[in-house]
Design a protein around this motif. Structure first.
Motif, PDB file in Angstrom:
ATOM      1  N   ALA A 402      63.293  19.117 -18.557  1.00 56.97           N
ATOM      2  CA  ALA A 402      63.456  18.364 -19.854  1.00 56.97           C
ATOM      3  C   ALA A 402      62.162  17.381 -20.424  1.00 56.97           C
ATOM      4  O   ALA A 402      61.844  17.634 -21.344  1.00 56.97           O
ATOM      5  N   CYS A 403      61.795  17.395 -19.554  1.00 60.31           N
ATOM      6  CA  CYS A 403      60.295  16.831 -20.242  1.00 60.31           C
ATOM      7  C   CYS A 403      59.411  17.737 -21.278  1.00 60.31           C
ATOM      8  O   CYS A 403      58.667  19.109 -20.568  1.00 60.31           O
ATOM      9  N   GLY A 404      58.432  16.998 -22.182  1.00 60.53           N
ATOM     10  CA  GLY A 404      57.415  17.906 -22.284  1.00 60.53           C
ATOM     11  C   GLY A 404      56.441  17.847 -21.907  1.00 60.53           C
ATOM     12  O   GLY A 404      55.495  17.461 -20.788  1.00 60.53           O
ATOM     13  N   ALA A 405      55.466  17.963 -22.380  1.00 63.31           N
ATOM     14  CA  ALA A 405      54.004  18.748 -21.932  1.00 63.31           C
ATOM     15  C   ALA A 405      53.317  17.087 -21.766  1.00 63.31           C
ATOM     16  O   ALA A 405      52.972  16.999 -20.446  1.00 63.31           O
ATOM     17  N   ARG A 406      52.984  16.559 -22.424  1.00 66.69           N
ATOM     18  CA  ARG A 406      53.056  15.275 -22.155  1.00 66.69           C
ATOM     19  C   ARG A 406      53.343  13.663 -21.629  1.00 66.69           C
ATOM     20  O   ARG A 406      53.046  12.731 -21.381  1.00 66.69           O
ATOM     21  N   ASP A 407      55.542  14.254 -21.585  1.00 62.37           N
ATOM     22  CA  ASP A 407      56.100  13.060 -20.700  1.00 62.37           C
ATOM     23  C   ASP A 407      54.957  13.050 -19.465  1.00 62.37           C
ATOM     24  O   ASP A 407      54.813  13.397 -18.754  1.00 62.37           O
ATOM     25  N   VAL A 408      56.171  12.420 -19.001  1.00 65.00           N
ATOM     26  CA  VAL A 408      55.223  11.246 -17.197  1.00 65.00           C
ATOM     27  C   VAL A 408      56.799  11.332 -16.183  1.00 65.00           C
ATOM     28  O   VAL A 408      57.794  10.529 -17.265  1.00 65.00           O
ATOM     29  N   VAL A 409      56.285  11.508 -15.544  1.00 60.41           N
ATOM     30  CA  VAL A 409      57.968  11.446 -14.454  1.00 60.41           C
ATOM     31  C   VAL A 409      56.695  10.102 -13.255  1.00 60.41           C
ATOM     32  O   VAL A 409      55.625  10.564 -12.781  1.00 60.41           O
ATOM     33  N   VAL A 410      57.506   9.666 -12.993  1.00 58.14           N
ATOM     34  CA  VAL A 410      56.990   8.433 -11.854  1.00 58.14           C
ATOM     35  C   VAL A 410      58.331   7.807 -10.419  1.00 58.14           C
ATOM     36  O   VAL A 410      59.385   8.335 -10.682  1.00 58.14           O
ATOM     37  N   GLN A 411      57.873   7.747  -9.704  1.00 54.37           N
ATOM     38  CA  GLN A 411      58.722   7.717  -8.561  1.00 54.37           C
ATOM     39  C   GLN A 411      57.584   7.469  -6.751  1.00 54.37           C
ATOM     40  O   GLN A 411      56.820   7.295  -7.248  1.00 54.37           O
ATOM     41  N   ALA A 412      58.089   7.148  -6.119  1.00 55.14           N
ATOM     42  CA  ALA A 412      57.458   6.473  -4.942  1.00 55.14           C
ATOM     43  C   ALA A 412      57.570   6.781  -3.032  1.00 55.14           C
ATOM     44  O   ALA A 412      57.474   6.965  -2.694  1.00 55.14           O
ATOM     45  N   ALA A 413      59.077   6.646  -3.599  1.00 57.93           N
ATOM     46  CA  ALA A 413      59.601   6.585  -1.805  1.00 57.93           C
ATOM     47  C   ALA A 413      61.084   7.588  -1.934  1.00 57.93           C
ATOM     48  O   ALA A 413      61.712   7.569  -3.154  1.00 57.93           O
ATOM     49  N   GLY A 414      61.083   8.293  -0.524  1.00 63.22           N
ATOM     50  CA  GLY A 414      62.464   9.024  -0.414  1.00 63.22           C
ATOM     51  C   GLY A 414      61.922  10.056  -0.604  1.00 63.22           C
ATOM     52  O   GLY A 414      61.247   9.839   0.159  1.00 63.22           O
ATOM     53  N   SER A 415      63.410  10.951  -0.478  1.00 62.37           N
ATOM     54  CA  SER A 415      63.019  12.397  -0.335  1.00 62.37           C
ATOM     55  C   SER A 415      62.522  13.040  -1.430  1.00 62.37           C
ATOM     56  O   SER A 415      61.744  14.269  -1.135  1.00 62.37           O
ATOM     57  N   MET A 416      62.539  11.765  -2.704  1.00 61.45           N
ATOM     58  CA  MET A 416      62.099  12.674  -3.661  1.00 61.45           C
ATOM     59  C   MET A 416      60.724  12.879  -3.744  1.00 61.45           C
ATOM     60  O   MET A 416      60.000  14.102  -4.372  1.00 61.45           O
ATOM     61  N   PRO A 417      59.617  11.407  -3.493  1.00 56.91           N
ATOM     62  CA  PRO A 417      58.322  12.508  -3.300  1.00 56.91           C
ATOM     63  C   PRO A 417      57.889  14.021  -2.917  1.00 56.91           C
ATOM     64  O   PRO A 417      56.932  14.839  -3.215  1.00 56.91           O
TER      65      PRO A 417
END
Ligand SMILES: Cc1ncc(C[n+]2csc(CCOP(=O)(O)OP(=O)(O)O)c2C)c(N)n1
Ligand SMILES: [Mg+2]
Length: 617
Positions: A402-417
């Motif tokens: 879904a992310c366009g080339a300039r879109d941003v994803v943010v995460q920090a903790a848990g199983s997702m990093p």
């Protein structure tokens, strides 16, 4: 100019600028704050006066939690490549100590944030004030001394005369790429309100040149000789490549030498995932391709990396008997790690000098087929068709697509990093923001807020686990109040999938890691709790889209993009869904003796895995 200390701080901050490569930016773009006694009539009055009179331009943003406002400031600095940052003001006592975790996060991640904890009276006449820690051994100790080990600059302004030196000292550290982190200037509450004749020059426009230190030629020559004589080098791109805007130089270096480029959490996106030299993440949550290359490499070129244990797989990632390291880093401290041949320099300048010194040397590129196979594994994980609940890898796939080339994803903790480092396909150096220096639960929404403030032109997706959400979701309210649009993807799996899996692998049977009622034997193995996080988000003012399936999620994200307000997209996933293996390890000690057979078995594998651990000397 006669001003209070608070007014002087605001006027000073409004006149600080950074400059790199000829571009000037406001150094301090604004000030987050939560008022209480200590700052309400000091810095608070100064911010109000600035807004009412226009005498200083320093926008104020009311946050909901002090830790979170420092996270937002860290996100802001990170998105700005550390060239523009935010100040934070907090009230005395708990307001200020709430910022400790944020300060640690900023310093660990080498991100500039400027903190003004309020402090106890300098005059002490009214002591002890509300929320004062009294130390019978010393009257000049306050809770703010807890910032000392967390700050790259720490000062307390007991007298107005000390303010100019404190402010200049803080700005010097904040704008020095080798030293940057949290700068903490404690302001006693009486001093904030005290007037003084400050010299006018303090408030003149001041431009802090952010250096691109050049490497020492003899060090480049020594390092180049090591690389020239390598048989199978690998390069690790860390956050320094991104902060130093060295992606083009890295691209040139990789194409001309053929050296494979692996990345760290902070360096992901430094080159695109489909770059011919890109082999993905390295270390504990890296790709099997990068980890094979790291294992066999005789020379490792680390650029802008601090070599955390995830990057080195707790010092098991590099197994060539004579492995040597060449590090390009703006900080001498990091450049020297793994007993490396150091090039202390800006990433761009260092890469360019090393490339020139290699004299056209090329290395065989035998990793393309492995990368292609690995990408098929990623495609498969994106489309697992897991049921009845979707797998987290499918959620990551849908968000990535879904992310366009300039879109941003943010995460920090848990199983997702870990899953993100393994599976996320980054197209742009500013796309991927996984805070994995401090991996602080609760960073996600607050950090995303700061990131969006730094670049409102990008769509920002905060991926949040239910555990992280429960720790710190309140900045949704701040975003709503400020009219800042985020897309929050809230992944509900009823507890700590990450720590549950870790616990199981260490023989601790997922003890105490799921959010459930207590069951028959007093463990948390009863039914799920009647918790509705989507309703919670709605109650905070967010638009909410509830999804059940992967198709719902795809559609939900489309609607979230079309929405102009903060939107929470809620989906439940299977905490036990599979993820492809990194073929790597992470050192988490298992008890040497135990009454539990699961622990004893885990201890055996642990002791076995420890054998691979090396000192790189
Ligand atoms: C502030 C903080 N406390 C504790 C931890 C240790 N920790 C790491 S991940 C995690 C669980 C995260 O749960 P959730 O956000 O639901 O993500 P999941 O593991 O389910 O993917 C914990 C407790 C941490 N990283 N940060
Ligand atoms: Mg969870």
């Amino acid at each position: 100019m006669r001003l209070t200390v608070g007014q002087a701080v605001v006027r000073f901050l409004a006149n600080q600028w950074t400059e790199r490569d000829g571009v000037e930016r406001r150094a301090i773009a604004g000030c987050f704050g939560i008022f209480g006694h200590g700052n309400v009539a000091g810095l608070g009055q100064a911010l109000l006066q600035a807004q009412r009179t226009g005498e200083a331009d320093l926008p104020y943003h009311l946050a909901r939690n002090e830790q979170a406002m420092v996270h937002a400031a860290a996100g802001y600095a990170r998105m700005s490549n550390r060239l523009s940052m935010m100040a934070c003001t907090a009230s005395i006592g708990p307001g200020s100590t709430n910022m400790l975790t944020g300060a640690a996060l900023a310093t660990v991640n080498r991100l500039p944030v400027l903190l003004f904890p309020s402090d106890i009276f300098a005059t002490r006449v009214a002591a002890p004030v509300l929320q004062e820690l009294e130390d019978p051994r010393s009257y000049d100790v306050s809770v703010n001394d807890a910032f000392r080990p967390l700050a790259r600059f720490f000062d307390r302004v007991w007298r107005p005369e000390q303010l100019p030196a404190a402010l200049l000292g803080a700005m010097r550290v904040l704008t020095d790429p080798a030293e940057t982190g949290a700068a903490v200037v404690c302001l006693p509450q009486d001093v904030q309100a005290e007037a003084y004749d400050f010299p006018d020059e303090l408030f003149a426009k001041r431009v802090w040149h952010v250096a691109r230190p050049l490497p020492e030629p003899s060090f480049v020559e020594r390092a180049a000789e090591v690389v020239r004589n390598a048989a199978q080098p690998v390069l690790i791109a860390g956050g320094g490549v991104i902060y130093g805007e060295a992606s083009d130089e890295l691209d040139r270096f990789a194409r001309q030498t053929g050296i494979p480029v692996a990345d760290t959490q902070a360096g992901k996106g430094a080159i695109g995932w489909d770059h011919p030299n890109s082999v993905g993440g390295v270390g504990s949550t890296g790709t099997p391709v990068a980890n094979r290359l790291a294992r066999e490499a005789d020379v490792v070129i680390g650029v802008g990396t601090r070599y955390s244990d995830f990057t080195t797989a707790s010092r098991t990632a590099f197994q060539h008997p004579d492995v040597k390291f060449v590090n390009i880093n703006v900080a001498g401290f990091d450049a020297a790690k793994q007993a490396a041949f150091p090039i202390v320099a800006d990433a761009r300048a260092g890469l360019s000098a090393l490339l020139a010194a290699l004299g056209g040397k090329r290395f065989p590129t035998d990793y393309r087929a492995d990368v292609t196979r690995w990408q098929e594994t990623v495609d498969h994980a994106y489309r697992l068709g897991h049921s009845p609940l979707p797998a987290q890898s499918e959620v990551i796939g849908v968000v990535n697509e879904a992310c366009g080339a300039r879109d941003v994803v943010v995460q920090a903790a848990g199983s997702m990093p870990g899953d993100l480092q393994l599976l996320w396909r980054a197209n742009d150096p500013k796309q991927y923001h996984v805070e994995y220096g401090y991996s602080c639960m609760g960073f996600e929404i607050a950090g995303a807020l700061g990131i969006k403030m730094a670049d409102p032109s990008r769509e920002v997706y905060a991926l949040v686990g239910d555990g992280s959400y429960l720790m710190m979701a309140q900045e949704i309210v701040t975003a709503v109040a400020e009219g800042i649009k985020l897309i929050v993807v809230l992944v509900q799996n009823h507890g700590f999938a990450s720590i549950g899996a870790l616990s199981e692998s260490l023989g601790s049977q997922r003890f105490g890691t799921s959010y459930r009622f207590r069951g028959a034997d007093d463990d948390y193995d009863g039914s799920y709790l009647p918790v509705d996080l989507a309703a919670n988000a709605e109650s905070l003012g967010a638009s909410v889209i509830r999804c059940r399936t992967v198709a719902d999620l795809r559609d939900g994200l489309k609607r979230a993009r079309e929405n102009d307000r903060l939107t929470v997209v809620h989906i439940e996933t299977d905490p036990l869904s599979p993820v492809p293996s990194s073929e790597s390890w992470w050192d988490v000690p298992v008890p040497e003796i135990s009454e539990l057979s699961t622990t004893r078995a885990a201890r055996e594998s642990y002791a076995e895995a420890k054998h691979a651990q090396r000192h790189y000397l």
